[in-house]
Scaffold this motif. Sequence first.
Motif, PDB file in Angstrom:
ATOM      1  N   GLY A   1      45.293  31.348  35.554  1.00  0.00           N
ATOM      2  CA  GLY A   1      44.991  32.074  34.325  1.00  0.00           C
ATOM      3  C   GLY A   1      43.490  32.059  34.095  1.00  0.00           C
ATOM      4  O   GLY A   1      43.018  31.741  33.014  1.00  0.00           O
ATOM      5  N   CYS A   2      42.746  32.421  35.137  1.00  0.00           N
ATOM      6  CA  CYS A   2      41.290  32.228  35.145  1.00  0.00           C
ATOM      7  C   CYS A   2      40.514  33.232  34.304  1.00  0.00           C
ATOM      8  O   CYS A   2      39.326  33.038  34.063  1.00  0.00           O
ATOM      9  CB  CYS A   2      40.774  32.262  36.582  1.00  0.00           C
ATOM     10  SG  CYS A   2      40.919  33.883  37.386  1.00  0.00           S
ATOM     11  N   GLY A   3      41.156  34.332  33.864  1.00  0.00           N
ATOM     12  CA  GLY A   3      40.428  35.328  33.081  1.00  0.00           C
ATOM     13  C   GLY A   3      39.232  35.859  33.852  1.00  0.00           C
ATOM     14  O   GLY A   3      39.312  36.092  35.066  1.00  0.00           O
ATOM     15  N   PRO A   4      38.078  36.009  33.187  1.00  0.00           N
ATOM     16  CA  PRO A   4      36.903  36.569  33.856  1.00  0.00           C
ATOM     17  C   PRO A   4      36.132  35.561  34.698  1.00  0.00           C
ATOM     18  O   PRO A   4      35.026  35.851  35.141  1.00  0.00           O
ATOM     19  CB  PRO A   4      36.054  37.073  32.683  1.00  0.00           C
ATOM     20  CG  PRO A   4      36.384  36.149  31.565  1.00  0.00           C
ATOM     21  CD  PRO A   4      37.845  35.809  31.740  1.00  0.00           C
ATOM     22  N   GLY A   5      36.686  34.381  34.916  1.00  0.00           N
ATOM     23  CA  GLY A   5      36.124  33.462  35.880  1.00  0.00           C
ATOM     24  C   GLY A   5      35.081  32.486  35.373  1.00  0.00           C
ATOM     25  O   GLY A   5      34.456  31.791  36.176  1.00  0.00           O
TER      26      GLY A   5
ATOM     27  N   ILE B   1      40.342  39.997  36.880  1.00  0.00           N
ATOM     28  CA  ILE B   1      39.927  39.609  38.221  1.00  0.00           C
ATOM     29  C   ILE B   1      38.746  40.460  38.685  1.00  0.00           C
ATOM     30  O   ILE B   1      37.822  39.959  39.350  1.00  0.00           O
ATOM     31  CB  ILE B   1      41.111  39.692  39.205  1.00  0.00           C
ATOM     32  CG1 ILE B   1      42.142  38.598  38.893  1.00  0.00           C
ATOM     33  CG2 ILE B   1      40.637  39.606  40.645  1.00  0.00           C
ATOM     34  CD1 ILE B   1      41.626  37.173  39.066  1.00  0.00           C
ATOM     35  N   ALA B   2      38.727  41.731  38.322  1.00  0.00           N
ATOM     36  CA  ALA B   2      37.596  42.588  38.687  1.00  0.00           C
ATOM     37  C   ALA B   2      36.301  42.066  38.073  1.00  0.00           C
ATOM     38  O   ALA B   2      35.251  42.025  38.731  1.00  0.00           O
ATOM     39  CB  ALA B   2      37.861  44.023  38.257  1.00  0.00           C
TER      40      ALA B   2
ATOM     41  N   GLY C   1      40.553  31.198  41.896  1.00  0.00           N
ATOM     42  CA  GLY C   1      40.889  31.688  40.564  1.00  0.00           C
ATOM     43  C   GLY C   1      42.037  32.676  40.642  1.00  0.00           C
ATOM     44  O   GLY C   1      42.041  33.567  41.508  1.00  0.00           O
ATOM     45  N   LEU C   2      43.004  32.530  39.765  1.00  0.00           N
ATOM     46  CA  LEU C   2      44.189  33.397  39.749  1.00  0.00           C
ATOM     47  C   LEU C   2      44.414  33.912  38.338  1.00  0.00           C
ATOM     48  O   LEU C   2      44.358  33.139  37.381  1.00  0.00           O
ATOM     49  CB  LEU C   2      45.422  32.601  40.199  1.00  0.00           C
ATOM     50  CG  LEU C   2      46.736  33.379  40.224  1.00  0.00           C
ATOM     51  CD1 LEU C   2      46.917  34.057  41.581  1.00  0.00           C
ATOM     52  CD2 LEU C   2      47.922  32.458  39.948  1.00  0.00           C
ATOM     53  N   ASP C   3      44.671  35.207  38.209  1.00  0.00           N
ATOM     54  CA  ASP C   3      44.986  35.762  36.898  1.00  0.00           C
ATOM     55  C   ASP C   3      45.962  36.918  37.051  1.00  0.00           C
ATOM     56  O   ASP C   3      45.961  37.628  38.061  1.00  0.00           O
ATOM     57  CB  ASP C   3      43.722  36.243  36.179  1.00  0.00           C
ATOM     58  CG  ASP C   3      43.925  36.346  34.674  1.00  0.00           C
ATOM     59  OD1 ASP C   3      43.659  35.349  33.972  1.00  0.00           O
ATOM     60  OD2 ASP C   3      44.376  37.406  34.206  1.00  0.00           O
TER      61      ASP C   3
END
Length: 197
Positions: free
Chosen positions: A50-54, A76-77, A68-70
Motif C-alpha cells: 500500500g505504498c501510494g506515491p512511494g 504507482i505511476a 513498493g506495491l499499491d
Amino acid sequence: MTEILGRIRESYNTVAMSYAERVVDGPEWEIEGFDLVTKLADGRPVLDAGCGPGRTTGLLAARGPVIGLDLSPGMIAVARRDHPEVDFRVGSMTALEFADGSFGGVVTWWSIIHLPRDVVPQALAEFHRVLAPGGVLLMGFHVGTESNHKTSGYGDLPMDIWVHRWLPEQLTELAVAAGFTPYQDAENPEDRLVFRK
C-alpha cells in the motif's frame, strides 16, 4: 470484494497527483520504525504494501532493498516518476504475487485502513506467508473504533472509500491469529504495531 477494491483503486487513481503534492511529511518517529524494520529484516528485501506515491518506499530504500506495491496504477505511476531507482508494482495486499518467504519485512503504513474489517485477516495471512521466518511486520493505522465514508479529499477531489479505525488490541488479536508474535518495544506509539513471524 472486487467491487470494494475497484472503488479504492479508482479513488486513489483520481487523487494520485494531488496526494503526492500534499502528503510529504510523516511523524518524526517513523524513521525509527523503518530503521527497526531494516535491522530485523537482516538484509532481506522489505515489502511496502500500500505504498501510494512511494514516499515511505523511498525512505525504506535508503536503508536497504525494498519493493513498493499499491492497488492504484495512478499511485504507482507517481511513485515510479519520483523514485525511478525503486521497484514498484501494481497489486493487492489481499493476494500478493510473491513466493512464500520472499521478504524480511513488510510495512503497511496507513494502508490497511481502507480494507473492510473482515478482509484484514486475509491481508495479514498474506503478509505472514510472504515473510521469511523471523521476518517483521510494521503496521501504521488510525486509532479508534469508528468507520467513516470518505467522498472527497486531497484538494476536494472525488473519492469513494471507507476509512476504518482500529484499536491496537484488535489488530494484535488478528495478527496473532495469523501466526505473528508481538514485538515488545516500549517506545511504540499507539498507532504503530510491530510483529515477528
